[in-house]
Design a protein around this motif. Structure first.
Motif, PDB file in Angstrom:
ATOM      1  N   GLY A  50      -6.665  13.508   5.530  1.00 21.23           N
ATOM      2  CA  GLY A  50      -6.979  14.788   4.826  1.00 21.23           C
ATOM      3  C   GLY A  50      -7.191  14.560   3.462  1.00 21.23           C
ATOM      4  N   PHE A  51      -6.679  15.193   2.412  1.00 16.90           N
ATOM      5  CA  PHE A  51      -7.010  15.037   1.224  1.00 16.90           C
ATOM      6  C   PHE A  51      -6.075  13.980   0.303  1.00 16.90           C
ATOM      7  N   GLY A  53      10.154  16.791 -10.241  1.00 18.95           N
ATOM      8  CA  GLY A  53       9.418  17.727  -9.661  1.00 18.95           C
ATOM      9  C   GLY A  53       7.997  17.383  -9.246  1.00 18.95           C
ATOM     10  N   PHE A  54       7.361  17.993  -8.213  1.00 15.59           N
ATOM     11  CA  PHE A  54       6.046  17.902  -7.828  1.00 15.59           C
ATOM     12  C   PHE A  54       5.024  17.425  -8.696  1.00 15.59           C
ATOM     13  N   ARG A  55       4.250  16.364  -8.430  1.00 20.79           N
ATOM     14  CA  ARG A  55       3.031  16.000  -9.306  1.00 20.79           C
ATOM     15  C   ARG A  55       1.936  15.591  -8.255  1.00 20.79           C
ATOM     16  N   GLY A  56       0.848  16.085  -8.559  1.00 22.76           N
ATOM     17  CA  GLY A  56      -0.253  15.847  -7.919  1.00 22.76           C
ATOM     18  C   GLY A  56      -0.860  14.513  -7.796  1.00 22.76           C
ATOM     19  N   ALA A  57      -1.671  14.050  -7.063  1.00 24.04           N
ATOM     20  CA  ALA A  57      -2.146  12.747  -6.991  1.00 24.04           C
ATOM     21  C   ALA A  57      -2.794  12.104  -8.355  1.00 24.04           C
ATOM     22  N   ASP A  58      -3.383  13.197  -9.107  1.00 21.88           N
ATOM     23  CA  ASP A  58      -4.173  12.842 -10.457  1.00 21.88           C
ATOM     24  C   ASP A  58      -3.056  12.270 -11.476  1.00 21.88           C
ATOM     25  N   TYR A  59      -2.043  12.688 -11.352  1.00 21.47           N
ATOM     26  CA  TYR A  59      -0.668  12.077 -12.227  1.00 21.47           C
ATOM     27  C   TYR A  59      -0.575  10.421 -11.995  1.00 21.47           C
ATOM     28  N   PHE A  60      -0.249  10.138 -10.672  1.00 19.68           N
ATOM     29  CA  PHE A  60      -0.066   8.850 -10.404  1.00 19.68           C
ATOM     30  C   PHE A  60      -1.277   8.111 -10.400  1.00 19.68           C
ATOM     31  N   LEU A  61      -2.387   8.448 -10.150  1.00 20.56           N
ATOM     32  CA  LEU A  61      -3.638   7.594 -10.390  1.00 20.56           C
ATOM     33  C   LEU A  61      -4.089   7.535 -12.053  1.00 20.56           C
ATOM     34  N   SER A 107       0.774  -1.231   0.084  1.00 21.51           N
ATOM     35  CA  SER A 107      -0.087   0.038   0.082  1.00 21.51           C
ATOM     36  C   SER A 107       0.994   1.235  -0.198  1.00 21.51           C
ATOM     37  N   CYS A 108       0.646   2.234  -0.869  1.00 23.86           N
ATOM     38  CA  CYS A 108       1.233   3.261  -0.907  1.00 23.86           C
ATOM     39  C   CYS A 108       0.451   4.433  -0.712  1.00 23.86           C
ATOM     40  N   GLY A 109       1.086   5.768  -0.201  1.00 22.38           N
ATOM     41  CA  GLY A 109       0.315   6.953   0.055  1.00 22.38           C
ATOM     42  C   GLY A 109       0.673   7.908  -1.025  1.00 22.38           C
ATOM     43  N   ILE A 110      -0.403   8.470  -1.603  1.00 21.50           N
ATOM     44  CA  ILE A 110      -0.275   9.423  -2.914  1.00 21.50           C
ATOM     45  C   ILE A 110      -0.730  10.633  -2.256  1.00 21.50           C
ATOM     46  N   PRO A 111       0.271  11.748  -2.360  1.00 20.04           N
ATOM     47  CA  PRO A 111      -0.155  13.231  -1.459  1.00 20.04           C
ATOM     48  C   PRO A 111      -0.788  13.945  -2.475  1.00 20.04           C
ATOM     49  N   GLN A 112      -1.633  14.672  -2.219  1.00 18.23           N
ATOM     50  CA  GLN A 112      -2.150  15.941  -2.678  1.00 18.23           C
ATOM     51  C   GLN A 112      -1.495  17.117  -2.796  1.00 18.23           C
TER      52      GLN A 112
END
Length: 229
Positions: free
Chosen positions: A127-128, A71-79, A55-60
């Motif tokens: 959180g989100f 560089g930073f990528r939001g959760a939508d990129y990984f999903l 299980s992995c955490g995907i931060p927003q």
């Protein structure tokens, strides 16, 4: 939170937060039979396919302990990336690079897998952010065998062409150079020179300045240093 000594790659994508737990289950396909006079016996067969779960955490939002190679990528990129792996219907490499705090390298994992399923969990306490539970299964290449038809005085007969043994170069006595060709990966190069793909980390650690942060991403024309055995 201390920087983890583990890096997880799904194909070319590194997870921003290292999973806290990894389960690798090496299955077998042995079969137990009961003989009338002998009792139970075990019929040994080739190993079954390996199952992998984590299980992995995907931060927003960007956290100081999260790592992003580009560089930073939001959760939508990984999903979207998870979805593309599932829908591609193609196997990919699952890689885990392990190291101690002093950067001493431990064993690595590099296995061709398919994405069997993944489950998203949203919890108010996170959180989100989103937690993704991933299930992978080992992939083994397969294909039809070549059959040669041989004519003899008794008529035609079929002969199955034996599989060719993979060629392995002698392990180098001193560091040598190798130029990457199309279709190469560090696992296969390590198998070629050292006889074991699991030694890909030896090559990767010697060529970080060439390969970069993703050991699964090499290109034709790159010149790698192959350390002495």
């Amino acid at each position: 939170m201390a920087k983890s000594g583990y890096e997880f790659f799904l194909d070319k994508c590194m997870l921003p937060i290292t999973p806290s737990k990894l389960e690798i289950r090496i299955n077998n396909a042995n079969k137990t039979l009961t003989l009338m006079d002998e009792g139970e016996i075990n019929i040994l067969k080739n190993a079954g396919l390996t199952d992998i779960e984590f299980s992995c955490g995907i931060p927003q939002v960007k956290y100081p302990y999260a790592v992003y190679k580009e560089g930073f990528r939001g959760a939508d990129y990984f999903l979207d990336y998870f979805e593309s792996l599932k829908n591609s219907r193609k196997p990919f490499q699952f890689i885990v690079c392990r190291s101690l705090p002093g950067n001493q390298k431990l064993f690595g994992t590099n296995i061709k897998v398919t994405l069997e399923e993944y489950k998203l969990t949203e919890d108010a306490k996170d959180g989100f952010d989103i937690t993704v539970k991933v299930k992978l299964k080992q992939w083994r290449d397969y294909g039809p065998k070549t059959v040669n038809i041989i004519m003899s005085e008794f008529g035609p007969r079929a002969a199955v062409e034996p599989q060719r043994e993979a060629t392995t170069s002698p392990a180098p006595d001193q560091a040598t150079a190798y130029t990457v060709v199309k279709g190469d990966c560090l696992w296969n190069i390590a198998k070629k020179f050292y006889g074991s793909g699991s030694k890909y980390t030896v090559i990767y650690n010697a060529n970080r300045d060439v390969v970069g942060g993703n050991p699964n991403l090499i290109y034709p024309g790159q010149v790698l240093t192959i350390p002495a055995a």
